[in-house]
Design a protein around this motif. Structure first.
Motif, PDB file in Angstrom:
ATOM      1  N   PRO A  74      32.752  -2.664  17.379  1.00  0.00           N
ATOM      2  CA  PRO A  74      32.910  -2.353  18.649  1.00  0.00           C
ATOM      3  C   PRO A  74      32.335  -1.090  19.157  1.00  0.00           C
ATOM      4  N   GLY A  75      32.053   0.204  18.317  1.00  0.00           N
ATOM      5  CA  GLY A  75      31.868   1.263  18.661  1.00  0.00           C
ATOM      6  C   GLY A  75      30.575   1.294  19.290  1.00  0.00           C
ATOM      7  N   MET A  76      29.744   0.290  18.958  1.00  0.00           N
ATOM      8  CA  MET A  76      28.117   0.126  19.334  1.00  0.00           C
ATOM      9  C   MET A  76      27.926  -0.680  20.656  1.00  0.00           C
ATOM     10  N   LYS A  77      28.985  -1.167  21.237  1.00  0.00           N
ATOM     11  CA  LYS A  77      28.743  -1.572  22.899  1.00  0.00           C
ATOM     12  C   LYS A  77      28.926  -0.319  23.755  1.00  0.00           C
ATOM     13  N   TYR A  78      29.421   0.707  23.214  1.00  0.00           N
ATOM     14  CA  TYR A  78      29.504   1.674  24.417  1.00  0.00           C
ATOM     15  C   TYR A  78      28.386   2.723  24.480  1.00  0.00           C
ATOM     16  N   LYS A  79      28.368   3.020  25.739  1.00  0.00           N
ATOM     17  CA  LYS A  79      27.270   4.293  25.925  1.00  0.00           C
ATOM     18  C   LYS A  79      27.624   5.360  25.224  1.00  0.00           C
ATOM     19  N   HIS A  80      26.802   6.001  24.543  1.00  0.00           N
ATOM     20  CA  HIS A  80      27.162   7.009  23.498  1.00  0.00           C
ATOM     21  C   HIS A  80      26.436   8.272  23.628  1.00  0.00           C
ATOM     22  N   TYR A  81      26.890   9.529  23.167  1.00  0.00           N
ATOM     23  CA  TYR A  81      26.150  10.556  22.804  1.00  0.00           C
ATOM     24  C   TYR A  81      25.237  11.107  24.083  1.00  0.00           C
ATOM     25  N   ALA A  82      25.420  10.752  25.227  1.00  0.00           N
ATOM     26  CA  ALA A  82      24.631  11.061  26.538  1.00  0.00           C
ATOM     27  C   ALA A  82      25.122  12.137  27.204  1.00  0.00           C
ATOM     28  N   PRO A  83      23.775  13.036  27.379  1.00  0.00           N
ATOM     29  CA  PRO A  83      24.161  14.214  28.100  1.00  0.00           C
ATOM     30  C   PRO A  83      24.238  13.517  29.442  1.00  0.00           C
ATOM     31  N   LYS A  84      24.284  14.548  30.473  1.00  0.00           N
ATOM     32  CA  LYS A  84      24.577  14.220  31.789  1.00  0.00           C
ATOM     33  C   LYS A  84      23.223  13.846  32.432  1.00  0.00           C
ATOM     34  N   ALA A 134      23.292  18.877  19.068  1.00  0.00           N
ATOM     35  CA  ALA A 134      23.514  20.331  19.566  1.00  0.00           C
ATOM     36  C   ALA A 134      22.370  20.216  20.662  1.00  0.00           C
ATOM     37  N   ALA A 135      21.187  19.820  20.299  1.00  0.00           N
ATOM     38  CA  ALA A 135      20.288  19.991  21.530  1.00  0.00           C
ATOM     39  C   ALA A 135      20.598  19.107  22.816  1.00  0.00           C
ATOM     40  N   LEU A 136      21.400  17.895  22.350  1.00  0.00           N
ATOM     41  CA  LEU A 136      21.626  17.149  23.785  1.00  0.00           C
ATOM     42  C   LEU A 136      22.713  17.883  24.416  1.00  0.00           C
ATOM     43  N   LEU A 177      34.909  14.255  23.590  1.00  0.00           N
ATOM     44  CA  LEU A 177      35.322  12.953  24.701  1.00  0.00           C
ATOM     45  C   LEU A 177      34.474  11.746  24.770  1.00  0.00           C
ATOM     46  N   SER A 178      35.105  10.728  24.731  1.00  0.00           N
ATOM     47  CA  SER A 178      34.608   9.742  24.435  1.00  0.00           C
ATOM     48  C   SER A 178      33.229   9.600  25.316  1.00  0.00           C
ATOM     49  N   GLY A 179      32.095   9.027  24.858  1.00  0.00           N
ATOM     50  CA  GLY A 179      30.748   9.037  25.864  1.00  0.00           C
ATOM     51  C   GLY A 179      30.159  10.313  25.497  1.00  0.00           C
ATOM     52  N   SER A 180      30.571  11.399  25.271  1.00  0.00           N
ATOM     53  CA  SER A 180      29.611  12.588  24.918  1.00  0.00           C
ATOM     54  C   SER A 180      29.145  12.690  23.715  1.00  0.00           C
ATOM     55  N   PRO A 181      28.384  13.652  23.309  1.00  0.00           N
ATOM     56  CA  PRO A 181      27.765  13.728  21.987  1.00  0.00           C
ATOM     57  C   PRO A 181      28.728  14.343  20.815  1.00  0.00           C
ATOM     58  N   SER A 182      28.481  13.785  19.753  1.00  0.00           N
ATOM     59  CA  SER A 182      29.552  13.933  18.835  1.00  0.00           C
ATOM     60  C   SER A 182      29.371  15.405  18.595  1.00  0.00           C
ATOM     61  N   PRO A 183      30.471  16.296  18.148  1.00  0.00           N
ATOM     62  CA  PRO A 183      30.583  17.878  17.942  1.00  0.00           C
ATOM     63  C   PRO A 183      29.817  18.160  16.536  1.00  0.00           C
ATOM     64  N   THR A 184      29.178  18.893  16.357  1.00  0.00           N
ATOM     65  CA  THR A 184      28.666  19.462  14.935  1.00  0.00           C
ATOM     66  C   THR A 184      29.010  20.998  14.580  1.00  0.00           C
ATOM     67  N   THR A 185      29.687  21.633  15.729  1.00  0.00           N
ATOM     68  CA  THR A 185      30.349  22.896  15.416  1.00  0.00           C
ATOM     69  C   THR A 185      31.717  23.131  15.898  1.00  0.00           C
ATOM     70  N   ALA A 186      32.476  23.966  15.467  1.00  0.00           N
ATOM     71  CA  ALA A 186      33.861  24.054  15.948  1.00  0.00           C
ATOM     72  C   ALA A 186      33.832  24.434  17.806  1.00  0.00           C
ATOM     73  N   ALA A 187      32.739  25.186  18.206  1.00  0.00           N
ATOM     74  CA  ALA A 187      32.411  25.455  19.491  1.00  0.00           C
ATOM     75  C   ALA A 187      32.418  24.362  20.207  1.00  0.00           C
ATOM     76  N   HIS A 188      31.732  23.186  19.860  1.00  0.00           N
ATOM     77  CA  HIS A 188      31.637  21.935  20.554  1.00  0.00           C
ATOM     78  C   HIS A 188      32.736  21.219  20.820  1.00  0.00           C
ATOM     79  N   VAL A 189      33.648  21.245  19.742  1.00  0.00           N
ATOM     80  CA  VAL A 189      34.919  20.693  19.665  1.00  0.00           C
ATOM     81  C   VAL A 189      35.695  21.565  20.857  1.00  0.00           C
ATOM     82  N   LEU A 190      35.883  22.679  20.779  1.00  0.00           N
ATOM     83  CA  LEU A 190      36.673  23.296  21.781  1.00  0.00           C
ATOM     84  C   LEU A 190      36.113  23.219  23.238  1.00  0.00           C
ATOM     85  N   ALA A 191      35.010  22.991  23.305  1.00  0.00           N
ATOM     86  CA  ALA A 191      34.390  22.836  24.577  1.00  0.00           C
ATOM     87  C   ALA A 191      35.078  21.347  25.293  1.00  0.00           C
TER      88      ALA A 191
END
Ligand code: AMP
Ligand code: MG
Length: 339
Positions: free
Chosen positions: A228-238, A297-299, A143-157
């Motif tokens: 353009p991607g660089m202007k958004y808040k990214h990869y952020a945990p809650k 994954a740590a985030l 989902l836009s804004g959350s950390p990129s997925p590095t496993t299929a389980a992250h994608v499913l989440a």
């Protein structure tokens, strides 16, 4: 919509290809992070990516190809600099910004006259591109804004119910998004650091590669955006993340003085014993490649354990470390203290 998660059998790859040819979206593994793929030639299909991710419309997508034969479909000009970089780094985690080809649909380029192109090395990504016969637009499958997925389980989440199929290709080897280099200006510009480093690009091109300001600094209101991607808040945990730069002892003292409820340290392997808080580690201190593999994954883990406040150890900014720092800096909303 029901989301299927499948192992990368011949049947699953054929199913993915059929869905893509029919204008659907599919989550696929690559060596960098998982992507949500759609035909880069089909505007309606590409629009589904933006909806699934809740991604801002002005953030363009990277087009993935399986071999050079596909280049004429996506770009109007492959310069000698592009040739050199492709020779050295494709297939692999390098994206080049090139003049846009006519067949690429508008949604992919977000109104720009350039297109981002990459040839991934992950065998399952290559098989799916080849089986579909299409260049595939594929941003990260989060989902836009959350950390990129590095496993299929992250994608499913993130994507359950939002797309019909996830193909499981195991854990991503690189773990951070590709290096993005622009070749459309007078000089090459590094727009996003990744596993292919600035120094490697310069060695192959034989000319300096400029580092875009947005890699290390927060863009100011009204500043021109190259990527353009660089202007958004990214990869952020809650949680609210703060990078604390300094030696481990000073870090530990700072954290002890500033911790609130549910504070957690994002540290390097083996440092847990010296810290007075719960910890999530993201690799060995001297190993930026490993930090890259483990950071996202740590985030996500920080969210799972309910962290409210996070103090992060700072990676080295050399080589691949620059990419790790760039992502962590965005996760921290540019909050950095020096102790
Ligand atoms: P993602 O697909 O989520 O890894 O994001 C793609 C990244 O590539 C974003 O940071 C985009 O801004 C960047 N990008 C894609 N196309 C272009 C382009 N034509 N010019 C500059 N940056 C681009
Ligand atoms: Mg992304």
């Amino acid at each position: 919509m029901e989301t299927q998660l499948k192992q990368p059998s011949t049947q699953a790859i054929e199913q993915a290809a059929e869905l893509l040819r029919a204008g659907e979206i599919v989550a696929i593994p690559t060596e960098t992070v998982y992507g949500i793929a759609a035909s880069a030639l089909n505007q309606q299909a590409v629009e589904k990516i933006f909806i699934a991710k809740a991604r801002p419309q002005d953030n363009p997508l990277i087009v993935h190809i399986a071999d050079r034969d596909m280049l004429p479909m996506v770009t109007s000009q492959f310069s000698s600099q592009a040739e050199k970089l492709a020779e050295a780094f494709w297939p692999g985690p390098l994206t080049m910004i090139l003049p846009r080809g006519e067949q690429v649909c508008d949604g992919v380029c977000a109104g720009l006259d350039t297109v981002a192109v990459r040839m991934p090395s992950h065998p399952v990504a290559q098989q799916i591109i080849r089986a579909s016969g299409l260049p595939l637009a594929a941003p990260s499958a989060n989902l836009s804004g959350s950390p990129s997925p590095t496993t299929a389980a992250h994608v499913l989440a993130d994507m359950q119910g939002r797309l019909p199929l996830i193909v499981n290709g195991g854990e991503c080897q690189v773990g951070l998004e590709s290096t993005v280099v622009s070749l459309t200006g007078e000089r090459p510009v590094l727009l996003r650091p990744g596993a292919v480093t600035q120094q490697q690009l310069e060695e192959v091109l034989g000319v300096p590669v400029e580092l875009a300001a947005a890699v290390l600094e927060q863009l100011q209101e009204g500043q021109k955006v190259l990527s353009p991607g660089m202007k958004y808040k990214h990869y952020a945990p809650k949680a609210q993340v703060t990078i604390v730069k300094g030696e481990l002892g000073d870090f530990a003292r700072y954290v002890a003085e500033h911790k609130g409820p549910d504070a957690v340290c994002l540290c390097f392997d083996g440092e847990q014993e010296q810290l007075s808080l719960p910890c999530v580690a993201y690799g060995a201190k001297e190993d930026a490649v490993q930090q890259a593999q483990q950071l996202f994954a740590a985030l996500r883990r920080l969210d799972e354990i309910g962290a409210v406040q996070v103090f992060a150890r700072c990676p080295s900014m050399e080589g691949v470390g620059l990419a790790v720092y760039n992502r962590l800096l965005r996760a921290a909303g540019f909050r950095v203290v020096q102790v």
